[in-house]
Design a protein around this motif. Structure first.
Motif, short mmCIF file in Angstrom:
data_model
loop_
_atom_site.label_atom_id
_atom_site.label_comp_id
_atom_site.label_asym_id
_atom_site.label_seq_id
_atom_site.Cartn_x
_atom_site.Cartn_y
_atom_site.Cartn_z
N UNK A 1 0.15 -13.97 19.29
CA UNK A 1 0.63 -12.69 19.81
C UNK A 1 2.10 -12.44 19.56
N UNK A 2 2.66 -13.12 18.54
CA UNK A 2 4.09 -12.97 18.25
C UNK A 2 4.25 -12.42 16.83
N UNK A 3 5.01 -11.34 16.69
CA UNK A 3 5.24 -10.72 15.38
C UNK A 3 6.69 -10.97 14.99
N UNK A 4 6.89 -11.80 13.98
CA UNK A 4 8.24 -12.04 13.47
C UNK A 4 8.39 -11.57 12.03
N UNK A 5 7.26 -11.46 11.30
CA UNK A 5 7.31 -11.03 9.91
C UNK A 5 6.04 -10.25 9.60
N UNK A 6 6.19 -9.01 9.18
CA UNK A 6 5.04 -8.15 8.92
C UNK A 6 4.10 -8.75 7.89
N UNK A 7 4.65 -9.29 6.79
CA UNK A 7 3.82 -9.81 5.72
C UNK A 7 3.08 -11.07 6.14
N UNK A 8 3.69 -11.88 7.00
CA UNK A 8 2.99 -13.07 7.50
C UNK A 8 1.80 -12.68 8.36
N UNK A 9 1.95 -11.64 9.18
CA UNK A 9 0.85 -11.20 10.04
C UNK A 9 -0.31 -10.66 9.21
N UNK A 10 0.02 -9.89 8.17
CA UNK A 10 -1.02 -9.22 7.38
C UNK A 10 -1.49 -10.01 6.18
N UNK A 11 -0.85 -11.16 5.89
CA UNK A 11 -1.22 -11.91 4.68
C UNK A 11 -2.68 -12.32 4.69
N UNK A 12 -3.17 -12.70 5.84
CA UNK A 12 -4.55 -13.17 5.95
C UNK A 12 -5.55 -12.07 5.57
N UNK A 13 -5.16 -10.82 5.80
CA UNK A 13 -6.07 -9.71 5.57
C UNK A 13 -5.74 -8.93 4.29
N UNK A 14 -4.48 -8.98 3.85
CA UNK A 14 -4.08 -8.20 2.69
C UNK A 14 -2.89 -8.87 2.01
N UNK A 15 -3.18 -9.99 1.33
CA UNK A 15 -2.09 -10.73 0.69
C UNK A 15 -1.47 -9.96 -0.47
N UNK A 16 -2.13 -8.85 -0.90
CA UNK A 16 -1.59 -8.10 -2.03
C UNK A 16 -0.35 -7.28 -1.64
N UNK A 17 -0.04 -7.17 -0.33
CA UNK A 17 1.15 -6.42 0.07
C UNK A 17 2.42 -7.04 -0.52
N UNK A 18 2.49 -8.36 -0.53
CA UNK A 18 3.66 -9.02 -1.11
C UNK A 18 3.76 -8.70 -2.61
N UNK A 19 2.62 -8.67 -3.28
CA UNK A 19 2.62 -8.36 -4.71
C UNK A 19 3.11 -6.94 -4.94
N UNK A 20 2.69 -6.00 -4.09
CA UNK A 20 3.13 -4.60 -4.22
C UNK A 20 4.65 -4.52 -4.12
N UNK A 21 5.21 -5.24 -3.18
CA UNK A 21 6.66 -5.23 -3.01
C UNK A 21 7.35 -5.90 -4.19
N UNK A 22 6.83 -7.04 -4.62
CA UNK A 22 7.45 -7.78 -5.72
C UNK A 22 7.49 -6.96 -7.01
N UNK A 23 6.45 -6.16 -7.22
CA UNK A 23 6.34 -5.42 -8.49
C UNK A 23 7.02 -4.06 -8.46
N UNK A 24 7.57 -3.67 -7.30
CA UNK A 24 8.23 -2.37 -7.20
C UNK A 24 9.70 -2.52 -7.63
N UNK A 25 10.04 -1.96 -8.77
CA UNK A 25 11.38 -2.16 -9.35
C UNK A 25 12.41 -1.09 -8.99
N UNK A 26 12.04 0.17 -8.69
CA UNK A 26 13.07 1.17 -8.36
C UNK A 26 13.90 0.76 -7.14
N UNK A 27 15.09 1.31 -7.04
CA UNK A 27 15.97 0.96 -5.93
C UNK A 27 15.52 1.57 -4.62
N UNK A 28 14.69 2.62 -4.67
CA UNK A 28 14.15 3.21 -3.45
C UNK A 28 12.90 4.02 -3.80
N UNK A 29 12.11 4.32 -2.77
CA UNK A 29 10.91 5.13 -2.99
C UNK A 29 9.69 4.55 -2.28
#
Length: 414
Positions: A13-41
Motif C-alpha cells: 500500500x505504499x507508492x514511491x515510484x509509478x513505474x514500479x507499481x505498474x511494472x507488473x501490469x504494464x512493463x512497456x511504460x518504461x519502454x515508452x519513456x525510454x524511446x521518447x526523444x523530444x524534449x517535451x510532449x
C-alpha cells in the motif's frame, strides 16, 4: 484520485515510484519513456493497463486504467490515471454486436430461431432450428436448449443457463464455438440469447422468456474470429490476455459450483527478468517471454488456460485438477523452463521461474481469494531461493506469529 487507484495495487500500500507499481501490469511504460526523444510532449495518451479483476459477490469485472504521460522537460513528467473499466466492457460488447450484424448475410449457411420460457425450456422452434441441430421440432419442445445444442466438452463456450443469466443481467449475450449435431457432425456456431420482458414491477424488469438465434457460420477468416483473437490474446506472446483470462476463470468458477470439481491456479514468475532486460535489451526480454509461453502451452492440456497477466508473470488455469496434480504440473513446467536454451545475442542463456499453486475447491471461495493465496505462495517461492514450486498447503496450519509489540505479522511477510 490517481493515488486512490494506485494504492490498492501497490506492494504494502505504499507508492514511491509509478513505474514500479505498474511494472507488473504494464512493463512497456518504461519502454515508452525510454524511446521518447523530444524534449517535451505527449509520450502516451490513454494507454490502457489491465490491472486485476475486482468484483462483488464473486462477479468478476476487469479493472482497466487509462494512463497518459506528458514530458515537461528532461527532469519532469506528468502522469494522469483514470478508471475506464466500464467503458472497455461496453466497447467490447458493441464490437461484438457490430460484428454480428455486419456479418449477418456473410458466410451464413442458415440461422435458426428458438423460443425459451422463463425457466429456459424450449416452447417454440422454427424449421431451420430442427435442420441445424438434427432434432425434430416436436422432440425439442419442452426440453432444455443444452440437450440439443451443448458446447463441446472442454470448450470455453457458456452453457445455456450461463448465457440466460448474463442476458437477464445485460439484456443479451453473444457467444460462439464448436457445437455438435445429432449425427455427431461438428459446426462452428454463433449463438445470441436475448431476454424478453413483459412489464416492470417496482422498477424491476420481469423476464418472460428468451429468444435464441443460432447461426451456422463458416469459421475461416470471418471478421468475428479476427476480432475475438484481438480481444482475447496478448499481443506479444500470443497467450490469453489478462482480461480474457478472468472472463474464462469466472466461467469455470460458475461451472465448479454446479459440478463440484476443483479448479487449480498456478502463478509463474520468471526469475531475475530485469537482469535479462538490462543485459540483452527489451528484445531479449520479449524473446524470453515468448519462449516460456510457447514451451508451457505445448506441455499443457488442450482445455488448460495459459495467460500472461502482467510483465513477466503468467497464470495457468487447470480445470478439474486438485492441489497434488497442480503441483505435479507446475513441477513439470519448472523443469522444462530451466532446461530450455535461450539464444540471446551471442550467448546461450538458461532462465528459471518460480511457481505458486492454489486450488478453488468450493463455490463459496472467490477468484480474488484463491489468486491471493497463489500469489503468497509465489512470494514464498521467490524468497525461498527461486526456481521452485510452493503450494498453498504451506500456509495451511501456519501459526499466527506476533512481533515484539504483540502485533500479528501478516502472512505475506513470513
Amino acid at each position: 484520485m490517481a493515488m486512490k487507484l494506485l494504492l490498492p495495487i501497490a506492494a504494502g500500500g505504499i507508492v514511491t515510484n509509478l513505474f514500479d507499481v505498474l511494472f507488473r501490469y504494464s512493463n512497456e511504460l518504461r519502454t515508452i519513456v525510454d524511446r521518447f526523444t523530444p524534449s517535451q510532449g505527449n509520450m502516451c495518451e490513454n494507454h490502457r493497463i489491465f490491472v486485476h479483476a475486482a468484483g462483488k459477490n464473486g462477479v468478476v469485472d476487469p479493472l482497466v486504467l487509462a494512463c497518459t504521460l506528458v514530458k515537461l522537460n528532461d527532469c519532469r513528467m506528468v502522469a494522469a490515471l483514470s478508471d475506464v473499466s466500464q467503458q472497455v466492457v461496453q466497447e467490447r460488447r458493441l464490437r461484438q454486436a457490430e460484428t454480428w450484424f455486419a456479418t449477418l448475410l456473410d458466410n451464413v449457411n442458415d440461422f435458426a430461431v428458438i423460443s425459451l420460457d422463463r425457466h429456459g425450456n424450449i416452447d417454440g422452434v422454427n424449421a431451420a432450428a430442427a435442420v441445424l441441430t438434427g432434432f425434430s421440432q416436436n422432440a425439442m419442445i419442452g426440453q432444455s436448449l443444452d440437450d440439443f445444442d451443448p458446447p463441446e466438452r472442454g470448450s470455453a463456450s457458456y452453457t445455456a443457463l450461463e448465457q440466460m443469466a448474463i442476458a437477464q443481467r445485460d439484456g443479451w449475450h453473444l457467444d460462439e464455438g464448436w457445437r455438435q449435431r445429432d449425427d455427431g457432425q461438428r459446426y462452428w456456431c454463433q449463438r445470441l440469447v436475448a431476454a424478453r420482458s413483459e412489464d416492470v414491477v417496482a422498477s424491476t424488469r420481469v423476464i418472460s422468456g428468451y429468444t435464441v438465434v443460432l447461426r451456422d457460420v463458416t469459421r475461416g477468416e470471418s471478421d468475428s474470429t479476427k476480432l475475438k483473437e484481438l480481444l482475447t490474446t496478448d499481443h506479444l506472446t500470443g497467450a490469453c490476455n489478462r482480461a480474457h483470462f478472468f472472463d474464462l476463470a469466472e466461467r469455470q468458477r460458475l461451472r465448479l459450483s454446479l459440478q463440484g470439481q476443483p479448479l487449480a491456479f498456478v502463478l509463474i514468475d520468471i526469475d531475475h527478468f530485469k537482469d535479462i532486460n538490462d543485459q540483452y535489451g527489451h528484445a531479449g526480454g520479449d524473446l524470453a517471454l515468448q519462449s516460456v509461453t510457447n514451451l508451457c502451452r505445448t506441455l499443457l492440456r488442450t482445455n488448460d488456460i495459459f495467460a500472461r497477466i502482467g510483465g513477466e508473470e503468467f497464470v495457468v488455469l487447470l480445470p478439474a485438477i486438485d492441489l497434488e496434480a497442480a503441483i505435479a504440473t507446475a513441477e513439470r513446467l519448472r523443469i522444462a523452463i530451466a532446461a530450455m536454451p535461450l539464444h540471446l545475442a551471442d550467448d546461450v542463456v538458461h532462465i528459471t521461474a518460480s511457481f505458486g499453486c492454489a486450488v478453488l475447491s468450493n463455490s463459496a471461495e472467490t477468484l480474488g481469494g484463491v489468486l491471493e493465496v497463489a500469489d503468497q505462495c509465489l512470494y514464498a517461492a521467490k524468497h525461498g531461493g527461486r526456481n521452485r514450486v510452493e503450494p498453498a498447503s504451506i500456509f495451511v496450519e501456519c501459526p499466527a506469529l506476533e512481533d515484539s509489540n504483540g502485533v500479528q505479522i501478516p502472512l505475506a511477510k513470513l
